[in-house]
Design a protein around this motif. Structure first.
Motif, PDB file in Angstrom:
ATOM      1  N   ASN A 259       0.605  -1.210   0.217  1.00 29.86           N
ATOM      2  CA  ASN A 259      -0.654   0.310  -0.083  1.00 29.86           C
ATOM      3  C   ASN A 259       1.286   1.360   0.450  1.00 29.86           C
ATOM      4  O   ASN A 259       0.284   2.626   0.165  1.00 29.86           O
ATOM      5  N   THR A 260       1.667   1.158  -0.625  1.00 22.96           N
ATOM      6  CA  THR A 260       2.802   2.189  -0.131  1.00 22.96           C
ATOM      7  C   THR A 260       3.528   2.503  -2.236  1.00 22.96           C
ATOM      8  O   THR A 260       3.923   1.325  -2.614  1.00 22.96           O
ATOM      9  N   THR A 261       2.762   3.068  -2.453  1.00 27.42           N
ATOM     10  CA  THR A 261       2.734   3.789  -3.957  1.00 27.42           C
ATOM     11  C   THR A 261       4.115   4.408  -4.508  1.00 27.42           C
ATOM     12  O   THR A 261       4.674   4.799  -3.406  1.00 27.42           O
ATOM     13  N   ILE A 262       4.502   3.898  -5.546  1.00 26.82           N
ATOM     14  CA  ILE A 262       5.772   5.057  -6.104  1.00 26.82           C
ATOM     15  C   ILE A 262       5.610   6.152  -6.684  1.00 26.82           C
ATOM     16  O   ILE A 262       6.434   7.540  -6.754  1.00 26.82           O
ATOM     17  N   SER A 263       3.833   6.622  -7.294  1.00 24.89           N
ATOM     18  CA  SER A 263       3.630   7.661  -7.134  1.00 24.89           C
ATOM     19  C   SER A 263       3.421   8.466  -6.523  1.00 24.89           C
ATOM     20  O   SER A 263       3.984   9.572  -5.939  1.00 24.89           O
ATOM     21  N   GLY A 264       3.841   7.986  -4.590  1.00 26.65           N
ATOM     22  CA  GLY A 264       2.808   9.047  -4.146  1.00 26.65           C
ATOM     23  C   GLY A 264       2.021   9.706  -3.860  1.00 26.65           C
ATOM     24  O   GLY A 264       1.380  10.449  -2.624  1.00 26.65           O
ATOM     25  N   GLU A 265       0.671   8.586  -4.256  1.00 27.12           N
ATOM     26  CA  GLU A 265      -0.656   9.292  -4.085  1.00 27.12           C
ATOM     27  C   GLU A 265      -0.574   8.068  -2.867  1.00 27.12           C
ATOM     28  O   GLU A 265       0.232   7.008  -2.204  1.00 27.12           O
ATOM     29  N   THR A 266      -2.248   8.652  -2.037  1.00 31.48           N
ATOM     30  CA  THR A 266      -2.364   7.811  -0.559  1.00 31.48           C
ATOM     31  C   THR A 266      -3.182   6.489  -2.049  1.00 31.48           C
ATOM     32  O   THR A 266      -4.144   6.719  -2.830  1.00 31.48           O
ATOM     33  N   ILE A 267      -2.676   5.343  -1.961  1.00 31.57           N
ATOM     34  CA  ILE A 267      -4.006   3.925  -1.602  1.00 31.57           C
ATOM     35  C   ILE A 267      -4.405   3.423  -0.731  1.00 31.57           C
ATOM     36  O   ILE A 267      -4.126   3.459  -0.141  1.00 31.57           O
ATOM     37  N   ASP A 268      -5.776   3.378  -0.398  1.00 30.86           N
ATOM     38  CA  ASP A 268      -6.278   1.583   0.177  1.00 30.86           C
ATOM     39  C   ASP A 268      -7.116   2.647   1.150  1.00 30.86           C
ATOM     40  O   ASP A 268      -5.927   2.407   2.008  1.00 30.86           O
ATOM     41  N   TYR A 269      -7.860   2.931   1.111  1.00 30.91           N
ATOM     42  CA  TYR A 269      -8.569   2.865   2.300  1.00 30.91           C
ATOM     43  C   TYR A 269      -9.525   1.781   2.669  1.00 30.91           C
ATOM     44  O   TYR A 269     -11.051   1.534   2.719  1.00 30.91           O
ATOM     45  N   GLY A 270      -8.890   1.405   3.849  1.00 29.38           N
ATOM     46  CA  GLY A 270      -9.987   0.143   4.456  1.00 29.38           C
ATOM     47  C   GLY A 270      -9.680   0.766   5.835  1.00 29.38           C
ATOM     48  O   GLY A 270     -11.266   1.449   6.195  1.00 29.38           O
ATOM     49  N   PRO A 271      -8.996   0.341   6.857  1.00 31.92           N
ATOM     50  CA  PRO A 271      -9.477   0.707   7.447  1.00 31.92           C
ATOM     51  C   PRO A 271      -8.917   2.715   7.720  1.00 31.92           C
ATOM     52  O   PRO A 271      -8.102   2.531   9.207  1.00 31.92           O
ATOM     53  N   CYS A 272      -9.010   2.952   7.992  1.00 25.70           N
ATOM     54  CA  CYS A 272      -8.593   5.070   7.424  1.00 25.70           C
ATOM     55  C   CYS A 272     -10.042   5.513   8.166  1.00 25.70           C
ATOM     56  O   CYS A 272     -11.116   5.415   8.130  1.00 25.70           O
ATOM     57  N   ALA A 273      -9.123   6.791   9.131  1.00 24.46           N
ATOM     58  CA  ALA A 273     -10.259   7.671   9.580  1.00 24.46           C
ATOM     59  C   ALA A 273      -9.375   8.710   9.764  1.00 24.46           C
ATOM     60  O   ALA A 273      -7.781   8.989   9.726  1.00 24.46           O
ATOM     61  N   PHE A 274     -10.344   9.682  10.360  1.00 25.46           N
ATOM     62  CA  PHE A 274      -9.143  11.264  10.556  1.00 25.46           C
ATOM     63  C   PHE A 274      -9.690  11.157  12.018  1.00 25.46           C
ATOM     64  O   PHE A 274     -10.865  10.753  12.361  1.00 25.46           O
ATOM     65  N   MET A 275      -8.275  11.918  12.353  1.00 25.07           N
ATOM     66  CA  MET A 275      -8.081  11.706  14.205  1.00 25.07           C
ATOM     67  C   MET A 275      -8.968  12.695  14.815  1.00 25.07           C
ATOM     68  O   MET A 275      -9.246  14.319  13.622  1.00 25.07           O
ATOM     69  N   ASP A 276     -10.485  12.863  15.718  1.00 27.12           N
ATOM     70  CA  ASP A 276     -10.918  13.735  16.240  1.00 27.12           C
ATOM     71  C   ASP A 276     -10.282  13.771  17.463  1.00 27.12           C
ATOM     72  O   ASP A 276      -9.484  15.123  17.149  1.00 27.12           O
ATOM     73  N   ALA A 277      -9.914  13.841  18.589  1.00 30.84           N
ATOM     74  CA  ALA A 277      -8.454  14.548  19.401  1.00 30.84           C
ATOM     75  C   ALA A 277      -7.655  14.135  19.208  1.00 30.84           C
ATOM     76  O   ALA A 277      -7.177  13.305  18.930  1.00 30.84           O
ATOM     77  N   PHE A 278      -6.878  15.306  19.766  1.00 36.25           N
ATOM     78  CA  PHE A 278      -5.413  14.258  18.797  1.00 36.25           C
ATOM     79  C   PHE A 278      -4.921  13.774  20.458  1.00 36.25           C
ATOM     80  O   PHE A 278      -4.216  14.346  20.988  1.00 36.25           O
ATOM     81  N   ASN A 279      -4.669  12.691  19.252  1.00 36.02           N
ATOM     82  CA  ASN A 279      -3.691  11.605  20.687  1.00 36.02           C
ATOM     83  C   ASN A 279      -2.775  10.926  19.688  1.00 36.02           C
ATOM     84  O   ASN A 279      -3.583   9.972  18.607  1.00 36.02           O
ATOM     85  N   PRO A 280      -1.975  11.364  19.869  1.00 38.22           N
ATOM     86  CA  PRO A 280      -0.669  10.616  18.819  1.00 38.22           C
ATOM     87  C   PRO A 280      -0.448   8.856  18.932  1.00 38.22           C
ATOM     88  O   PRO A 280      -0.021   7.898  18.463  1.00 38.22           O
ATOM     89  N   ASP A 281      -1.339   8.270  19.895  1.00 39.81           N
ATOM     90  CA  ASP A 281      -1.458   6.653  19.900  1.00 39.81           C
ATOM     91  C   ASP A 281      -2.957   6.117  19.145  1.00 39.81           C
ATOM     92  O   ASP A 281      -2.848   4.923  19.329  1.00 39.81           O
ATOM     93  N   THR A 282      -3.133   6.912  18.628  1.00 39.91           N
ATOM     94  CA  THR A 282      -5.004   7.138  17.945  1.00 39.91           C
ATOM     95  C   THR A 282      -4.956   5.511  17.035  1.00 39.91           C
ATOM     96  O   THR A 282      -3.678   6.124  16.361  1.00 39.91           O
TER      97      THR A 282
END
Length: 494
Positions: A259-282
């Protein structure tokens, strides 16, 4: 077949070792759920035709131009640190490539199109919720200005698919600069390593590297050592990408080497999410029990993945592997500095501060902010946006952002230091979104869609693809989940 639809078989023809000709599974009752009209037009496809039965058949991969040759791509990968030598498109197909209105070559790729020789016992199918999630989040990420694969369409197949429960089968049509991955190079090296004789043992890897240079990093071609330059270019692209994720609080969730592209694009939106509360261990992913891909670990993980990429290039750098490693090692060692520079630039953008010639005081300001965010854990998206509404040093005590901190005094002194640097708050509004795919709203929209009601999904899609302008009808979409939403868990959807 539309006469406007042209698909090349560039990858299939160039890399038969990495491609298995295949055909998508027939859909008993296909229905177009959502179509990206703007992207279709950009690709030279007629949105109205795509809505016809012939157009849907094309999107399903059942009726493609005669010169197209759909293939399942082969690749390897480190999954959660464990090397799997043969992964590949287990539920996906590359239909072919198109040239868009800007002259860029783009892949048209299916996800959920049925079993392939790479399925490893799986059914090769996808279900509606995860495909709509990828559509929604990938288009949101694109609207935020982050390099990403795009989503052209989601189609239900008319099949019922067994997961933890019976769900509606669906297929995603994905668009990418290419699907070349670190895992593609790992697979190519395995193929080359299995060959005997001189002169051919690096054939696939070399051709793959040349293709990556030509398609994504042409500046490397004129370098004294083009394959070293390719590595540096990919390193910089990935450092920039992950720095953008970190600025926005995006957690990919499954940063395997495939899931690491040579182009530098984000790929594969499986278990992804945007963090709400800022917690680096999220961590949101149900399959990441050890937190390998937690928010704070993303920079280190991309560095680890790039080291795996470097290993595949060693024989191209020098015939003497030890000498090749000595040549590559200083570049690899520079990753932390390159990432740090990218992250400082991105965070400076959020703060409306200069992104070049960053002073030690500005760097200290940024580091202190991360400490405050980690301690107080405010909502990251709202914090960044409200910061732009802090008018002046004289009004710091009334700044809306203070209400996000249980001990406002801790942030007040920081705000005065920041304002003394004369931040460009209008520029901040252009890069700090009001709307992101809030986790509770994503789940609400997906559940409604599964029940046949698309309005919540389309409303959320409308908001997150226009993320920087406030609209009254979206006011409830600005806020994080209510406390009773509980801990959020995401799933890969396979």
């Amino acid at each position: 077949m539309s006469t406007q639809t042209q698909l090349s078989a560039r990858f299939a023809d160039t890399f038969p070792e990495l491609a298995v000709p295949w055909r998508s599974e027939e859909a008993p009752d296909p229905r177009l759920v959502v179509l990206n009209d703007a992207l279709a037009t950009e690709l030279g496809l007629d949105p109205e035709w795509l809505r016809t039965p012939d157009g849907v058949a094309f999107l399903l991969g059942r009726d493609v131009p005669e010169d197209a040759r759909p293939v399942a791509q082969g690749y390897a990968g480190h999954q959660f640190g464990q090397f799997v030598p043969r992964l590949g498109d287990g539920r996906a197909l590359l239909l072919g490539e198109v040239t868009d209105h800007d002259g860029r070559v783009r892949d048209i790729h299916l996800k959920g199109s049925g079993p392939t020789p790479f399925s490893r016992g799986g059914d090769g199918r996808a279900v509606l919720g995860p495909m709509l999630r990828e559509y929604l989040v990938s288009e949101a990420v694109h609207a935020l200005g982050v390099p990403t694969t795009r989503s052209l369409a989601v189609i239900t197949t008319g099949r019922k698919v067994q997961r933890t429960r019976v769900e509606s089968g669906a297929l995603l049509v994905r668009v990418a600069a290419s699907h070349l991955r670190v895992g593609s190079f790992q697979y190519a090296r395995l193929i080359d390593g299995s060959r005997g004789g001189d002169g051919e043992e690096l054939d696939v890897t070399r051709r793959l590297a040349d293709a990556a240079i030509d398609r994504h990093h042409p500046q490397a071609r004129g370098a004294e050592q083009p394959y070293l330059a390719l590595f540096e270019s990919v390193m910089d692209a990935q450092a920039s990408l992950v720095a953008q994720w970190m600025r926005l609080g995006f957690i990919h969730g499954v940063m395997n080497t495939d899931n690491t592209t040579i182009s530098g694009e984000t790929i594969d939106y499986g278990p992804c999410a945007f963090m709400d509360a800022f917690n680096p261990d999220t961590v949101y992913s149900s399959i990441d029990a050890q937190g390998r891909y937690a928010y704070r670990n993303q920079p280190a993980i991309i560095g680890w993945n790039l080291a795996r990429f470097a290993e595949t290039l060693l024989p191209l750098i020098d015939d003497n592997v030890e000498q090749a490693a000595a040549t590559l090692q200083p570049v690899m060692n520079s990753f932390s500095d390159r990432y740090r520079a990218a992250w400082l630039r991105e965070t400076s953008r959020s703060l409306g501060l200069p992104t070049t010639d960053i002073s030690p005081d500005q760097e200290k300001l940024i580091d202190d902010l991360i400490g405050l965010l980690t301690e107080h854990q405010p909502d990251l998206t709202r914090f960044n946006r409200l910061l732009a509404e802090t008018a002046s040093v004289d009004q710091v005590d009334d700044a809306p952002v203070l209400r996000m901190f249980t001990a406002p005094g801790d942030i007040t002194a920081w705000l005065k230091r920041w304002l003394a640097m004369s931040p460009d708050r209008e520029a901040m509004k252009r890069v700090n979104p009001i709307y992101v795919p809030r986790n509770h709203l994503v789940e609400e929209a997906l559940k409604a869609a599964e029940d046949g009601e698309m309005a919540p999904f389309l409303r959320l899609l409308d908001a997150v693809t226009s993320p920087f302008e406030r609209h009254g009808r979206f006011s409830k979409l600005e806020y994080p989940a209510p406390e009773d939403f509980g801990r959020y868990v995401t799933y890969c959807g396979t």
